[in-house]
Scaffold this active site. Structure first.
Site, short mmCIF file in Angstrom:
data_model
loop_
_atom_site.label_atom_id
_atom_site.label_comp_id
_atom_site.label_asym_id
_atom_site.label_seq_id
_atom_site.Cartn_x
_atom_site.Cartn_y
_atom_site.Cartn_z
N GLU A 128 0.82 -1.21 0.00
CA GLU A 128 0.00 0.00 0.00
C GLU A 128 0.86 1.27 0.00
O GLU A 128 0.57 2.23 -0.71
CB GLU A 128 -0.94 0.00 1.22
CG GLU A 128 -2.07 -0.99 1.13
CD GLU A 128 -3.05 -0.68 0.00
OE1 GLU A 128 -3.25 0.51 -0.32
OE2 GLU A 128 -3.64 -1.63 -0.55
N ASP A 170 -11.29 5.30 -3.39
CA ASP A 170 -10.17 5.94 -4.07
C ASP A 170 -10.67 6.53 -5.38
O ASP A 170 -11.88 6.55 -5.65
CB ASP A 170 -9.01 4.95 -4.28
CG ASP A 170 -9.34 3.83 -5.26
OD1 ASP A 170 -10.50 3.76 -5.75
OD2 ASP A 170 -8.45 3.02 -5.56
N TYR A 208 -6.86 6.18 4.55
CA TYR A 208 -7.00 5.28 3.41
C TYR A 208 -6.14 4.04 3.58
O TYR A 208 -6.61 2.90 3.43
CB TYR A 208 -6.64 5.99 2.10
CG TYR A 208 -6.72 5.06 0.92
CD1 TYR A 208 -7.93 4.85 0.26
CD2 TYR A 208 -5.60 4.34 0.50
CE1 TYR A 208 -8.01 3.96 -0.80
CE2 TYR A 208 -5.68 3.44 -0.55
CZ TYR A 208 -6.89 3.26 -1.19
OH TYR A 208 -6.98 2.36 -2.23
#
Length: 317
Positions: free
Chosen positions: A42, A161, A143
């Protein structure tokens, strides 16, 4: 355009999950539920092309396969690796290293949790499983925390997103508003299935519903409900374009960090001539330009600058 989510939510959910499970891109981080490996993927994927991420991800885990390995590494080594793989924004490497240290030293998560538990605990600490607790990790925002909770622990909220926003706007007329997107995404996600759902809806945006839609070619599972497919209006919220990497400040920042990772220290002019062929001390891309670049890196905690014997000396922190 106003939002109009289909009445039969179950049919919408089942169609998307079946489409994803039938065929999807095989990224290595989709084949694991290890929170460390998912966190690495990520952080690497933030504003970086996935083609660069795949190779860097494999090399990174070859070098630091467990969270304890990364925590034990020298920060300069991690930053040099990051720069050497053109991942950009080197402070992300610094934050990832610090996050690993937090996990290993047991500095994150509920204060009343019992010690031990899981493979990560053997390294001296364990990853929190909740998005809020995951945000205690250095450099991990909402996020990323939600993504790790979703893909490692199946314990996340609906991911929103740019791909997901595009899908929701086109398919169901969700207005270009963050709160509206979050509400619609949460409404659609089936309870307790954040892992498969978030992967599936992001895959839909990446494969079938990109800036140039490929509805029929990709077999989009939502065509029968999709407002854009029915009307031919495929407008979507504007998505900022990634600035060109070649010749950018990010590229030269990376070159500086990589060179300083190979040498204990370098003086200003030696460094300048090594990072760009058109460097001239008093030119447009000379000492003043390089001092600004180094000042930015120093402000990010990556580089240390000192004046010595009428020379400006730079080294990694």
């Amino acid at each position: 355009m106003s939002a109009h989510l289909p009445d039969d939510r179950d049919a919408v959910r089942e169609a998307l999950i079946a489409w994803y499970e039938d065929d999807h891109r095989e990224f290595p981080w989709r084949r694991t539920d290890d929170p460390y490996r998912i966190l690495v993927s990520e952080v690497m994927s933030q504003q970086t092309q996935l083609s660069r991420v795949e190779e860097a991800y494999a090399d990174f885990l070859d070098r630091w396969p467990e969270v304890a390995d990364l925590a034990a590494a020298e920060r300069g080594e991690v930053v040099s690796f990051w720069s050497g793989h053109s991942l950009g924004y080197n402070n992300r490497a610094k934050y990832l290293h610090e996050a690993a240290t937090q996990v290993v030293e047991g500095e994150v998560g509920p204060a009343d949790r019992p010690p031990g538990g899981g493979e990560t605990a053997e390294a001296g600490g364990e990853f929190p499983t909740d998005p809020d607790d995951l945000q205690e990790l250095m450099g991990v925002g909402p996020y990323t925390a939600n993504a790790v909770a979703s893909f490692a622990f199946n314990n996340g909220d609906a991911v929103v997103d740019t791909n997901v926003k595009r899908v929701l706007h086109r398919a169901f007329g969700v207005p270009d508003d963050d709160a509206e997107f979050a509400e619609a995404a949460a409404d659609l996600m089936p309870d307790g299935e954040s892992r498969v759902w978030n992967n599936a809806i992001m895959e839909l945006g990446g494969v079938a519903c990109g800036k140039t839609p490929r509805c029929d070619e990709a077999g989009c599972p939502w065509r029968e409900w999709c407002h854009a497919y029915q009307t031919g209006d495929f407008t979507a919220p504007d998505v900022p374009t990634q600035p060109s990497f070649e010749g950018s400040r990010r590229q030269f920042r990376g070159r500086v960090v990589r060179l300083l990772g190979e040498h204990d220290e370098m003086d200003l002019d030696t460094l300048g001539h090594r990072i760009r062929v058109d460097y001239t001390p008093h030119g447009e891309h000379g000492r003043e330009w390089l001092r600004e670049l180094l000042s930015d890196l120093a402000a990010d905690g990556l580089v240390q600058i000192e004046e010595r014997n009428d020379l400006t000396i730079a080294r990694l922190r």
